[in-house]
Design a protein around this motif. Structure first.
Motif, mmCIF file in Angstrom:
data_model
loop_
_atom_site.group_PDB
_atom_site.id
_atom_site.type_symbol
_atom_site.label_atom_id
_atom_site.label_comp_id
_atom_site.label_asym_id
_atom_site.label_seq_id
_atom_site.Cartn_x
_atom_site.Cartn_y
_atom_site.Cartn_z
ATOM 1 N N MET A 1 0.830 -1.200 0.000
ATOM 2 C CA MET A 1 0.000 0.000 0.000
ATOM 3 C C MET A 1 0.871 1.260 0.000
ATOM 4 S SD MET A 1 -3.050 -0.882 2.712
ATOM 5 C CE MET A 1 -4.097 -2.299 2.494
ATOM 6 N N ILE A 2 0.426 2.285 -0.678
ATOM 7 C CA ILE A 2 1.163 3.535 -0.742
ATOM 8 C C ILE A 2 1.009 4.286 0.571
ATOM 9 C CG2 ILE A 2 1.375 5.742 -1.935
ATOM 10 C CD1 ILE A 2 0.270 4.354 -4.427
ATOM 11 N N ALA A 3 2.124 4.770 1.119
ATOM 12 C CA ALA A 3 2.084 5.528 2.365
ATOM 13 C C ALA A 3 1.494 6.905 2.101
ATOM 14 C CB ALA A 3 3.484 5.657 2.937
ATOM 15 N N VAL A 4 0.738 7.410 3.063
ATOM 16 C CA VAL A 4 0.135 8.738 2.929
ATOM 17 C C VAL A 4 0.522 9.596 4.131
ATOM 18 C CG1 VAL A 4 -1.806 7.930 1.548
ATOM 19 C CG2 VAL A 4 -2.011 7.982 4.024
ATOM 20 N N LYS A 5 0.476 10.900 3.924
ATOM 21 C CA LYS A 5 0.786 11.853 4.990
ATOM 22 C C LYS A 5 -0.523 12.397 5.547
ATOM 23 C CE LYS A 5 3.495 15.995 6.045
ATOM 24 N NZ LYS A 5 4.523 16.935 5.540
ATOM 25 N N ILE A 6 -0.667 12.268 6.857
ATOM 26 C CA ILE A 6 -1.901 12.644 7.532
ATOM 27 C C ILE A 6 -1.574 13.662 8.615
ATOM 28 C CG2 ILE A 6 -3.857 11.804 8.900
ATOM 29 C CD1 ILE A 6 -2.945 8.952 7.592
ATOM 30 N N VAL A 7 -2.189 14.825 8.524
ATOM 31 C CA VAL A 7 -1.976 15.890 9.507
ATOM 32 C C VAL A 7 -3.273 16.110 10.269
ATOM 33 C CG1 VAL A 7 -1.514 18.364 9.823
ATOM 34 C CG2 VAL A 7 -0.137 17.015 8.229
ATOM 35 N N SER A 8 -3.158 16.267 11.570
ATOM 36 C CA SER A 8 -4.320 16.476 12.423
ATOM 37 C C SER A 8 -4.170 17.752 13.236
ATOM 38 C CB SER A 8 -4.488 15.289 13.386
ATOM 39 O OG SER A 8 -5.485 15.546 14.350
ATOM 40 N N SER A 9 -5.191 18.602 13.191
ATOM 41 C CA SER A 9 -5.198 19.790 14.056
ATOM 42 C C SER A 9 -5.892 19.476 15.380
ATOM 43 C CB SER A 9 -5.892 20.966 13.361
ATOM 44 O OG SER A 9 -7.241 20.650 13.067
ATOM 45 N N ILE A 10 -6.123 18.190 15.628
ATOM 46 C CA ILE A 10 -6.647 17.684 16.892
ATOM 47 C C ILE A 10 -5.531 16.897 17.556
ATOM 48 C CG2 ILE A 10 -8.335 16.135 17.964
ATOM 49 C CD1 ILE A 10 -10.133 16.666 15.506
ATOM 50 N N LEU A 11 -5.313 17.131 18.835
ATOM 51 C CA LEU A 11 -4.261 16.434 19.569
ATOM 52 C C LEU A 11 -4.902 15.426 20.523
ATOM 53 C CD1 LEU A 11 -1.178 16.320 19.969
ATOM 54 C CD2 LEU A 11 -1.470 17.940 21.875
ATOM 55 N N PRO A 12 -5.075 14.180 20.087
ATOM 56 C CA PRO A 12 -5.686 13.172 20.952
ATOM 57 C C PRO A 12 -4.691 12.701 22.005
ATOM 58 C CG PRO A 12 -5.054 12.185 18.874
ATOM 59 C CD PRO A 12 -4.724 13.642 18.763
ATOM 60 N N PRO A 13 -5.169 11.973 23.019
ATOM 61 C CA PRO A 13 -4.258 11.425 24.029
ATOM 62 C C PRO A 13 -3.175 10.567 23.382
ATOM 63 C CG PRO A 13 -6.534 11.169 24.721
ATOM 64 C CD PRO A 13 -6.570 11.647 23.308
ATOM 65 N N ALA A 14 -2.012 10.490 24.036
ATOM 66 C CA ALA A 14 -0.863 9.778 23.467
ATOM 67 C C ALA A 14 -1.194 8.331 23.139
ATOM 68 C CB ALA A 14 0.314 9.848 24.443
ATOM 69 N N GLU A 15 -1.994 7.675 23.999
ATOM 70 C CA GLU A 15 -2.298 6.274 23.752
ATOM 71 C C GLU A 15 -3.152 6.089 22.503
ATOM 72 O OE1 GLU A 15 -5.098 7.693 27.109
ATOM 73 O OE2 GLU A 15 -2.985 7.951 26.492
ATOM 74 N N LEU A 16 -4.013 7.072 22.209
ATOM 75 C CA LEU A 16 -4.843 6.991 21.010
ATOM 76 C C LEU A 16 -3.984 7.252 19.770
ATOM 77 C CD1 LEU A 16 -7.610 6.500 19.862
ATOM 78 C CD2 LEU A 16 -8.207 8.886 20.324
ATOM 79 N N GLN A 17 -3.044 8.193 19.866
ATOM 80 C CA GLN A 17 -2.114 8.416 18.762
ATOM 81 C C GLN A 17 -1.340 7.143 18.443
ATOM 82 O OE1 GLN A 17 0.406 11.922 19.073
ATOM 83 N NE2 GLN A 17 -1.015 12.856 20.533
ATOM 84 N N GLU A 18 -0.849 6.486 19.489
ATOM 85 C CA GLU A 18 -0.045 5.281 19.306
ATOM 86 C C GLU A 18 -0.875 4.159 18.684
ATOM 87 O OE1 GLU A 18 3.141 2.789 19.124
ATOM 88 O OE2 GLU A 18 3.088 4.951 19.503
ATOM 89 N N LEU A 19 -2.124 4.048 19.106
ATOM 90 C CA LEU A 19 -3.000 3.017 18.560
ATOM 91 C C LEU A 19 -3.195 3.201 17.063
ATOM 92 C CD1 LEU A 19 -4.941 0.631 18.932
ATOM 93 C CD2 LEU A 19 -6.737 2.282 19.513
ATOM 94 N N VAL A 20 -3.425 4.446 16.648
ATOM 95 C CA VAL A 20 -3.632 4.726 15.226
ATOM 96 C C VAL A 20 -2.355 4.429 14.433
ATOM 97 C CG1 VAL A 20 -4.162 6.521 13.539
ATOM 98 C CG2 VAL A 20 -5.424 6.426 15.685
#
Length: 320
Positions: A1-20
């Motif tokens: 699969m082709i890698a994509v760049k994803i930017v978020s102006s929402i800062l979720p908790p660190a554990e949720l970032q890691e899960l994604v």
């Protein structure tokens, strides 16, 4: 699969970032609170943007040449620059569905609070009064009219029926919907106003719903009726609402959304005895972002080629 760049102006908790990141290890995720500063240069190069939908302008869309998908982590999308987005053919999705449980619980909480006069008993407690003469009501047998019989409205109706309430819904066409005893179309929604004990609005902000609720509609309601607005504040002009309350067309208004947010400190609504205000929190819950990112993760799998359909794709021409 082709890698994509994803930017978020929402800062979720660190554990949720890691899960994604664990779910999509090949993709580049950049999380930040807001879109100002260095993050803006990252956004310009992004293919996917995660937002609450309130921080984009047409100029931003023009600069973000690689942008293909905007994932709005709320239900409301009315503040997006739709003309610019539509011109580029950018996909927009929202988080419809994540609000239904907290907003349904919020609504039932207000109904119980009103029927059981909890505020009055708290006042009596402050005065050390053992007052058994205060009249309380039941939700059982009462009629609730829900303007907007979608996911949230249906969840509210489901809980209302558990309390033995008669549920009436309004949607675009008047088509039957689960958990509603009766249904009306948006063209005939005035008919059930006279019989409703509780009127709950979960309507979005559209051209057709802006200032839809007018003084004449409050006059059709029972003097004992309760109006609960958890949809959008522009459903009714503030001055019209104030006049209806001053003239006691209805008994009480519970307002989680208002035309002007935040409400100024000197606004008359703050001090009206038949008004209760909460600061646009009916959909808030610690489970909100995990649910929203579940929708996003499903959609990202589809975006990257997994068979299936993306959830909550917004029709750009209809804006919902």
């Amino acid at each position: 699969m082709i890698a994509v760049k994803i930017v978020s102006s929402i800062l979720p908790p660190a554990e949720l970032q890691e899960l994604v990141r664990q779910l999509f290890p090949d993709d580049e995720f950049i999380f930040n609170k807001g879109l100002k500063g260095e993050i803006y240069n990252e956004f310009i190069d992004a293919e996917i943007f995660i937002t609450y939908g309130e921080d984009l302008t047409a100029e931003d869309i023009e600069k973000a040449k690689h942008l293909k998908w905007i994932s709005v982590m709320s239900a409301g999308v009315e503040k997006l620059p739709f003309e610019a987005i539509q011109a580029r053919g950018i996909v927009v999705t929202n988080a419809r569905g994540v609000h239904q449980i907290p907003m349904a619980e919020y609504t039932l909480g207000l109904m119980l609070r009103h029927a059981k006069r909890f505020d009055r008993f708290l006042d009596e407690q402050k005065e050390s009064n053992w007052n058994r003469g205060i009249r309380t009501e039941e939700l059982h047998g009462a009629t609730v009219l829900i303007l907007g019989a979608g996911a949230i409205g249906g969840e509210i109706a489901k809980r209302c029926q558990l309390f033995g309430m008669h549920t009436i819904g309004v949607n675009t066409t008047g088509r039957a919907a689960e958990n509603f005893n009766e249904m009306y179309s948006i063209e005939s929604w005035e008919e059930p106003l006279r019989q409703a004990d509780y009127i709950v609005s979960v309507l979005p902000s559209l051209e057709s719903t802006t200032h839809m609720l007018q003084k004449k509609h409050f006059e059709l309601m029972k003097e004992s009726a309760v109006f609960i607005n958890i949809g959008r504040g522009d459903l009714v002009e503030t001055d019209v609402l104030i006049k209806a309350l001053q003239e006691q067309d209805i008994a009480h208004a519970y307002l989680d959304v208002l035309e002007q947010e935040p409400l100024p400190e000197d606004h008359p609504l703050w001090t009206m005895e038949n008004v209760t205000i909460t600061p646009h929190i009916s959909g808030k819950s610690k489970r909100y972002l995990p649910r929203a990112f579940d929708i996003f993760s499903h959609n990202l799998h589809i975006y990257k080629g997994v068979p299936g359909e993306m959830k909550n794709v917004i029709q750009l021409d209809r804006r919902y």
